[in-house]
Design a protein around this motif. Structure first.
Motif, PDB file in Angstrom:
ATOM      1  N   ALA A   1     -47.247   1.080   1.917  1.00 17.88           N
ATOM      2  CA  ALA A   1     -47.436   0.413   0.631  1.00 17.88           C
ATOM      3  C   ALA A   1     -46.459   0.947  -0.410  1.00 17.88           C
ATOM      4  O   ALA A   1     -45.826   0.178  -1.141  1.00 17.88           O
ATOM      5  N   LYS A   2     -46.331   2.243  -0.465  1.00 17.09           N
ATOM      6  CA  LYS A   2     -45.453   2.859  -1.469  1.00 17.09           C
ATOM      7  C   LYS A   2     -43.983   2.570  -1.209  1.00 17.09           C
ATOM      8  O   LYS A   2     -43.187   2.454  -2.146  1.00 17.09           O
ATOM      9  N   SER A   3     -43.614   2.448   0.066  1.00 19.22           N
ATOM     10  CA  SER A   3     -42.219   2.161   0.409  1.00 19.22           C
ATOM     11  C   SER A   3     -41.963   0.668   0.591  1.00 19.22           C
ATOM     12  O   SER A   3     -40.822   0.247   0.802  1.00 19.22           O
ATOM     13  N   GLU A   4     -43.040  -0.121   0.518  1.00 18.26           N
ATOM     14  CA  GLU A   4     -42.984  -1.567   0.713  1.00 18.26           C
ATOM     15  C   GLU A   4     -42.270  -1.908   2.023  1.00 18.26           C
ATOM     16  O   GLU A   4     -41.425  -2.807   2.095  1.00 18.26           O
ATOM     17  N   SER A   5     -42.646  -1.205   3.083  1.00 16.99           N
ATOM     18  CA  SER A   5     -41.992  -1.343   4.378  1.00 16.99           C
ATOM     19  C   SER A   5     -42.811  -2.121   5.402  1.00 16.99           C
ATOM     20  O   SER A   5     -42.423  -2.209   6.564  1.00 16.99           O
ATOM     21  N   ALA A   6     -43.951  -2.670   4.979  1.00 14.52           N
ATOM     22  CA  ALA A   6     -44.790  -3.448   5.893  1.00 14.52           C
ATOM     23  C   ALA A   6     -45.371  -4.628   5.135  1.00 14.52           C
ATOM     24  O   ALA A   6     -45.639  -4.541   3.936  1.00 14.52           O
ATOM     25  N   PRO A   7     -45.574  -5.754   5.822  1.00 15.67           N
ATOM     26  CA  PRO A   7     -46.112  -6.942   5.145  1.00 15.67           C
ATOM     27  C   PRO A   7     -47.626  -6.887   4.981  1.00 15.67           C
ATOM     28  O   PRO A   7     -48.318  -6.090   5.632  1.00 15.67           O
ATOM     29  N   HIS A   8     -48.099  -7.768   4.122  1.00 19.02           N
ATOM     30  CA  HIS A   8     -49.532  -7.975   3.960  1.00 19.02           C
ATOM     31  C   HIS A   8     -50.188  -8.192   5.320  1.00 19.02           C
ATOM     32  O   HIS A   8     -49.673  -8.898   6.179  1.00 19.02           O
ATOM     33  N   GLY A   9     -51.353  -7.568   5.518  1.00 20.37           N
ATOM     34  CA  GLY A   9     -52.116  -7.782   6.727  1.00 20.37           C
ATOM     35  C   GLY A   9     -51.811  -6.842   7.872  1.00 20.37           C
ATOM     36  O   GLY A   9     -52.482  -6.889   8.903  1.00 20.37           O
ATOM     37  N   THR A  10     -50.820  -5.967   7.688  1.00 17.69           N
ATOM     38  CA  THR A  10     -50.501  -5.013   8.749  1.00 17.69           C
ATOM     39  C   THR A  10     -51.692  -4.106   9.007  1.00 17.69           C
ATOM     40  O   THR A  10     -52.350  -3.630   8.077  1.00 17.69           O
ATOM     41  N   ALA A  11     -51.964  -3.865  10.286  1.00 14.95           N
ATOM     42  CA  ALA A  11     -53.093  -3.019  10.689  1.00 14.95           C
ATOM     43  C   ALA A  11     -52.583  -1.815  11.460  1.00 14.95           C
ATOM     44  O   ALA A  11     -51.686  -1.929  12.300  1.00 14.95           O
ATOM     45  N   TRP A  12     -53.155  -0.643  11.156  1.00 18.11           N
ATOM     46  CA  TRP A  12     -52.877   0.589  11.906  1.00 18.11           C
ATOM     47  C   TRP A  12     -54.175   1.002  12.579  1.00 18.11           C
ATOM     48  O   TRP A  12     -55.214   1.146  11.913  1.00 18.11           O
ATOM     49  N   TYR A  13     -54.114   1.196  13.892  1.00 19.25           N
ATOM     50  CA  TYR A  13     -55.319   1.478  14.671  1.00 19.25           C
ATOM     51  C   TYR A  13     -55.143   2.730  15.523  1.00 19.25           C
ATOM     52  O   TYR A  13     -54.063   2.999  16.060  1.00 19.25           O
ATOM     53  N   THR A  14     -56.218   3.503  15.648  1.00 17.43           N
ATOM     54  CA  THR A  14     -56.265   4.601  16.606  1.00 17.43           C
ATOM     55  C   THR A  14     -57.715   4.849  17.014  1.00 17.43           C
ATOM     56  O   THR A  14     -58.638   4.520  16.267  1.00 17.43           O
TER      57      THR A  14
END
Length: 268
Positions: free
Chosen positions: A40-53
């Motif tokens: 978010a801070k680097s604006e390096s991913a689009p809306h809706g991106t999910a990170w899972y573990t």
């Protein structure tokens, strides 16, 4: 495509990215929210991106509390939302969205015992099964990004090592069945997208109606601890658009913000 919520029909709006369309699987993470916040801070991913573990080593809960999890047993998911078109005054809408999407996912499992504890935990019976943490990136008066972090106790058989068996449960403890954690996470993304579309089209009042229907102990007398450690008995009435809890206490209606009171697990 359309989704039916009770008697309401929601037609999905076309968007450049849907929640979970970009699904990033991490073998291990200190906190999936950290990955989402960095993006978010680097604006390096689009809306809706999910990170899972399924192996989160340093998850965070509300008020800075740790979220303990055994490796490979539970779900940790963080979602990046572009909230720049939403007013800052409606931040509770995202808290409700996250809670309701998780509620939608787990309702076939928990049925009538599944409830939302104000403001955003999910309980099965009298035990916590889900923790939710939302974090925002605000620039000036623009609510630019919001991160939704959701932790679900899925396959963990016991919480005795943390001394939490009387407070916390997992889906496995409740059903006796092991579940595919990654598949559960992807299904959760779908539920989040459905509620996101509902918010965009109908506004937060529709979410608020559903939220209050699912509110834990609504209409019941419970105990809360105030900031001065005083214990009060009150009847839960409803939550409002600002996320404040309305209760009946000593013959009057009182209103509390999150952090001013703490639900007492042992209601005896």
């Amino acid at each position: 495509m359309f989704i039916i919520f009770a008697s309401k029909i929601v037609i999905l709006l076309p968007t450049s990215h849907t929640i979970g369309q970009s699904f990033i699987e991490l073998k291990e993470a200190d906190s999936t929210n950290n990955y989402a916040m960095a993006a978010a801070k680097s604006e390096s991913a689009p809306h809706g991106t999910a990170w899972y573990t399924d192996n989160q080593t340093a998850g965070r809960g509300q008020r800075g509390r740790a979220w303990a999890s055994q490796p490979g047993e539970n779900l940790a998911l963080s979602i990046l939302l572009d909230t720049s078109a939403l007013p800052l005054t409606e931040q509770f809408a995202i808290i409700m969205l996250a809670a309701l999407a998780t509620y939608d996912l787990l309702l076939p499992i928990g049925k009538e015992k599944l409830k939302i504890k104000w403001p955003n935990d999910i309980y099965i019976g009298d035990k916590k099964a889900v923790g939710i943490l939302t974090e925002s990136v605000i620039k000036g008066h623009i609510w630019q990004w919001t991160i939704i972090g959701i932790g679900i106790n899925v396959n963990q058989p016991s919480f005795a090592q943390n001394g939490l068996d009387h407070k916390v449960t997992s889906l496995f403890q409740y059903t006796g069945q092991k579940m595919d954690i990654k598949n559960l996470a992807k299904n959760l993304c779908t539920k989040l997208e459905n509620r996101w579309q509902q918010l965009l089209q109908y506004g937060m009042d529709v979410l608020l109606e559903d939220y209050n229907k699912a509110l834990l102990k609504k209409g019941e007398t419970v105990r809360y601890k105030k900031q001065n450690d005083a214990i009060i008995a009150c009847t839960i009435l409803r939550a409002d658009r600002e996320g404040k809890l309305h209760v009946a206490h000593d013959g009057t209606e009182a209103v509390f913000s999150f952090g001013e009171i703490e639900f007492q697990m042992d209601q005896k």
